[in-house]
Each structure stands twice: as C-alpha cells, then as structure tokens.
Design a protein around this motif. Structure first.
Motif, PDB file in Angstrom:
ATOM      1  N   GLU A 235       0.527  -1.218   0.013  1.00 11.69           N
ATOM      2  CA  GLU A 235      -0.269   0.101  -0.097  1.00 11.69           C
ATOM      3  C   GLU A 235       0.804   1.250  -0.042  1.00 11.69           C
ATOM      4  O   GLU A 235       0.486   2.339  -0.392  1.00 11.69           O
ATOM      5  N   ALA A 236       2.274   1.253   0.760  1.00  4.84           N
ATOM      6  CA  ALA A 236       3.051   2.404   0.670  1.00  4.84           C
ATOM      7  C   ALA A 236       3.311   2.714  -0.835  1.00  4.84           C
ATOM      8  O   ALA A 236       3.541   3.720  -1.197  1.00  4.84           O
ATOM      9  N   VAL A 237       3.592   1.628  -1.689  1.00  5.21           N
ATOM     10  CA  VAL A 237       4.219   1.759  -2.804  1.00  5.21           C
ATOM     11  C   VAL A 237       3.032   2.456  -3.854  1.00  5.21           C
ATOM     12  O   VAL A 237       3.149   3.321  -4.540  1.00  5.21           O
ATOM     13  N   TRP A 238       1.779   1.795  -3.526  1.00  3.54           N
ATOM     14  CA  TRP A 238       0.531   2.542  -4.343  1.00  3.54           C
ATOM     15  C   TRP A 238       0.252   3.908  -3.881  1.00  3.54           C
ATOM     16  O   TRP A 238       0.010   4.858  -5.007  1.00  3.54           O
ATOM     17  N   HIS A 239       0.464   4.393  -2.762  1.00  2.00           N
ATOM     18  CA  HIS A 239       0.217   5.820  -2.340  1.00  2.00           C
ATOM     19  C   HIS A 239       1.294   6.441  -2.882  1.00  2.00           C
ATOM     20  O   HIS A 239       1.214   7.664  -3.362  1.00  2.00           O
ATOM     21  N   ALA A 240       2.617   6.228  -3.020  1.00  2.00           N
ATOM     22  CA  ALA A 240       3.640   6.924  -3.434  1.00  2.00           C
ATOM     23  C   ALA A 240       3.348   7.106  -5.159  1.00  2.00           C
ATOM     24  O   ALA A 240       3.733   8.220  -5.416  1.00  2.00           O
ATOM     25  N   ALA A 241       2.941   5.948  -5.577  1.00  3.26           N
ATOM     26  CA  ALA A 241       2.843   6.121  -7.136  1.00  3.26           C
ATOM     27  C   ALA A 241       1.700   6.959  -7.300  1.00  3.26           C
ATOM     28  O   ALA A 241       1.715   7.994  -8.373  1.00  3.26           O
ATOM     29  N   ALA A 242       0.664   7.112  -6.707  1.00  3.19           N
ATOM     30  CA  ALA A 242      -0.631   7.974  -6.774  1.00  3.19           C
ATOM     31  C   ALA A 242      -0.106   9.501  -6.655  1.00  3.19           C
ATOM     32  O   ALA A 242      -0.517  10.362  -7.082  1.00  3.19           O
ATOM     33  N   ALA A 243       0.763   9.757  -5.665  1.00  5.04           N
ATOM     34  CA  ALA A 243       1.342  10.948  -5.270  1.00  5.04           C
ATOM     35  C   ALA A 243       2.158  11.428  -6.498  1.00  5.04           C
ATOM     36  O   ALA A 243       2.299  12.529  -6.878  1.00  5.04           O
ATOM     37  N   ALA A 244       3.143  10.479  -7.144  1.00  5.23           N
ATOM     38  CA  ALA A 244       3.724  10.958  -8.154  1.00  5.23           C
ATOM     39  C   ALA A 244       2.694  11.325  -9.473  1.00  5.23           C
ATOM     40  O   ALA A 244       3.031  12.144 -10.223  1.00  5.23           O
ATOM     41  N   THR A 245       1.711  10.587  -9.830  1.00  2.00           N
ATOM     42  CA  THR A 245       1.002  10.898 -10.714  1.00  2.00           C
ATOM     43  C   THR A 245       0.309  12.181 -10.478  1.00  2.00           C
ATOM     44  O   THR A 245       0.100  13.052 -11.690  1.00  2.00           O
ATOM     45  N   ALA A 246       0.054  12.211  -9.308  1.00  5.65           N
ATOM     46  CA  ALA A 246      -0.692  13.574  -9.024  1.00  5.65           C
ATOM     47  C   ALA A 246       0.386  14.796  -9.182  1.00  5.65           C
ATOM     48  O   ALA A 246      -0.328  15.921  -9.416  1.00  5.65           O
ATOM     49  N   ARG A 247       1.528  14.480  -9.374  1.00  6.39           N
ATOM     50  CA  ARG A 247       2.513  15.730  -9.366  1.00  6.39           C
ATOM     51  C   ARG A 247       2.673  15.789 -10.969  1.00  6.39           C
ATOM     52  O   ARG A 247       3.428  16.838 -11.356  1.00  6.39           O
ATOM     53  N   GLY A 248       2.166  15.017 -11.841  1.00  4.67           N
ATOM     54  CA  GLY A 248       2.141  15.127 -13.217  1.00  4.67           C
ATOM     55  C   GLY A 248       3.270  14.245 -14.029  1.00  4.67           C
ATOM     56  O   GLY A 248       3.482  14.216 -14.888  1.00  4.67           O
ATOM     57  N   GLN A 249       3.633  13.373 -13.043  1.00  6.02           N
ATOM     58  CA  GLN A 249       4.797  12.276 -13.464  1.00  6.02           C
ATOM     59  C   GLN A 249       4.159  11.110 -14.147  1.00  6.02           C
ATOM     60  O   GLN A 249       3.021  10.694 -13.770  1.00  6.02           O
ATOM     61  N   HIS A 250       4.443  10.678 -15.183  1.00 12.92           N
ATOM     62  CA  HIS A 250       4.069   9.611 -15.774  1.00 12.92           C
ATOM     63  C   HIS A 250       5.131   7.975 -15.499  1.00 12.92           C
ATOM     64  O   HIS A 250       6.299   8.194 -15.412  1.00 12.92           O
ATOM     65  N   LEU A 251       4.452   7.178 -15.001  1.00 13.00           N
ATOM     66  CA  LEU A 251       5.046   5.955 -14.623  1.00 13.00           C
ATOM     67  C   LEU A 251       4.674   4.800 -15.513  1.00 13.00           C
ATOM     68  O   LEU A 251       3.515   4.490 -15.874  1.00 13.00           O
ATOM     69  N   ALA A 252       5.555   4.309 -16.108  1.00 13.34           N
ATOM     70  CA  ALA A 252       5.699   3.321 -17.152  1.00 13.34           C
ATOM     71  C   ALA A 252       6.381   1.785 -16.504  1.00 13.34           C
ATOM     72  O   ALA A 252       7.445   1.874 -16.074  1.00 13.34           O
TER      73      ALA A 252
END
Length: 280
Positions: A32-49
């Motif tokens: 869940e910590a990873v998903w939370h950090a990924a959601a925060a990155a997406t909210a910053r406008g970062q693309h995760l591939a």
C-alpha cells in the motif's frame, strides 16, 4: 540555441519501473505504501511506465493500468509495448528459426520453456516450476502448444534452476537473439532466461517511449534490480538500483535505494522530486 525543458513542478517526467524485485517483493503484490507513493507521483504530473519481462496479462496488466491508465508500458523486456489507453500493441517478433532452436534445446535437456505473444503465453510442461511461475504471474496453468497463440511470438523463455542458467546461456549463444536473465523474490532459486529479437531491450523501448513523449532520455528515471535492467539503468539519465539488485545492476545505476521488501521504490519515487531536469 539551448532550450530548457519545463515539466510540471520541476520533477522528472517519466519513471520506468521493473516489476519483480522492484514493484513486487516477497509479499507477491505491491504494498500500500508503494501504491500511495505512485498515486502521489501521478498527482505531481509524473508518468509511470511499467518496464518488465512479464507479459501484458493478468495482474501485471492491472499494475500497468493502475500506474498509468493512458500511457505506454514495456513488456517482454521490450519485446512488446502496450498503450493502456488505446490498447495499441507494438510487438517485435522472434524469428521462427530461433523459436524452433529454443524448443529443440529445451526438449534435448528437459528444460521448461514458455512461448509468449504480447498478451498471452503457452507452456507444455505441468511441473512444480511451471505451476509456481503461473501463480507468480497470477494466471491458471494450462498446458498447450505454442501454435495456439493468436498472435506472433515476441519472447521465448526458459525457466530453470539457478545452477543451470549458464548452460542455457551457452546453448542459446549461437542464436540470433538477445538472451538475458531475471529473477524474482516470489520464486527464489529459479532464473527466467528470456530470448527476444536482436535490438530489443528495456533500454531501447524506454528510449522509444521518451521520444514519443518528447522527453529527453536524460530526464528519465529507471528503477530496477536484475540483469535485464542493466542496459536501461545505464541508458537513462537517472538509473536507480534496489538494494536487492544484482551487483552489475548496482554498478550501472547512479543511485541505490532500499530493498524491495523495505519499499525501496517509495524512496526512488521521492528521489525523483529532487533531481533537476536537463537543459537541452
């Protein structure tokens, strides 16, 4: 003239993420910590591939959709790119003679071999290793021949005990293919030896994605741990190795973060907010 790229919030715009040993640890699923950090990155406008040796099916495809539901992801070590928004697939077919040679080698030694299209796979052996790997991928184990695949083969994979991996490399060295290995904390003691078309790699695939997004490769982060991540870690501007990475992956990377089971990916995503983008 030098032009400065401006990305949202000044963070790295593209982060490429390996699955086994990076996104997923011994718990078999992202935390869940990873998903939370990924959601925060997406909210910053970062693309995760996603950038993985796995195929575009089962939970792995779900991971890609959750990381970015409308972007490009790398599967089969670069053997296939899939866009989660449009569903478009760009595959790189393995030569028929390489597929046949690999099959003959597996039969001669009794090695487990799998054949992959972009979004499906076949295996003819129903042993413990095959069952464990199917469970790792989150799909049922169904024995069937490779001619049942509905589209072209983009990857051939041997799944063997770690002590015979060098024998597989030796047998496949004469073939016109890229041969790389990977491991997973979910299936210890086993090596996944993938064979793809020449020129195919995670690094090449990530470069294609970055170019399509008009992002400098110097402004891309790759997070990984295995032999099949080494080229990509060195190709991007910001290579990040997990603490559990193989030595050569650590040597290729610019940074090291915590072990996958200590949420090292969270640390990597946080690091991506502190690195200045490149002026070009």
């Amino acid at each position: 003239m030098t032009q400065v790229r401006h990305y949202r919030h000044g963070v790295l715009p593209l982060i490429c993420i390996d699955v086994d040993g990076t996104l997923v640890g011994s718990s078999h699923v992202p935390t869940e910590a990873v998903w939370h950090a990924a959601a925060a990155a997406t909210a910053r406008g970062q693309h995760l591939a996603l950038s993985t040796a796995r195929g575009a099916f089962g939970p792995t495809l779900d991971y890609a959709r959750r990381l970015d539901p409308d972007g490009w992801h790398v599967f089969h070590n670069g053997g296939a790119l899939l866009h989660t928004g449009s569903g478009e697939i760009r595959g790189s077919k393995v030569a028929d003679e390489v597929v046949s040679a690999a099959s003959d080698i597996a039969d001669a030694h009794g090695w487990l071999i799998e054949f992959y299209s972009a979004d499906d796979y076949t295996v003819e052996t129903e042993n413990e290793i095959a069952a464990d790997h199917a469970a790792l991928m989150g799909v049922p184990l169904v024995s069937r021949t490779r001619d049942t695949l509905q589209s072209e083969i983009v990857r051939v994979q041997f799944v063997v005990p770690i002590e015979i991996a060098t024998m597989v490399y030796a047998e496949m060295s004469a073939q016109d293919a890229v041969v790389v290995g990977a491991t997973s904390p979910v299936q210890p003691g086993v090596v996944f030896v993938s064979c793809t078309r020449p020129g195919v790699s995670k690094g090449a695939a990530i470069s294609r994605i970055a170019k399509e997004m008009s992002i400098s490769i110097d402004d891309v982060m790759m997070v990984g741990d295995g032999d099949n991540d080494i080229e990509a870690l060195g190709a991007v501007g910001h290579g990040v190795a997990m603490a559990n990475a193989v030595p050569d992956a650590k040597a290729a990377a610019s940074y090291e973060v915590a072990h996958v089971d200590a949420d090292g990916l969270v640390e990597a995503l946080e690091l991506s907010t502190t690195l200045a983008v490149t002026a070009t």
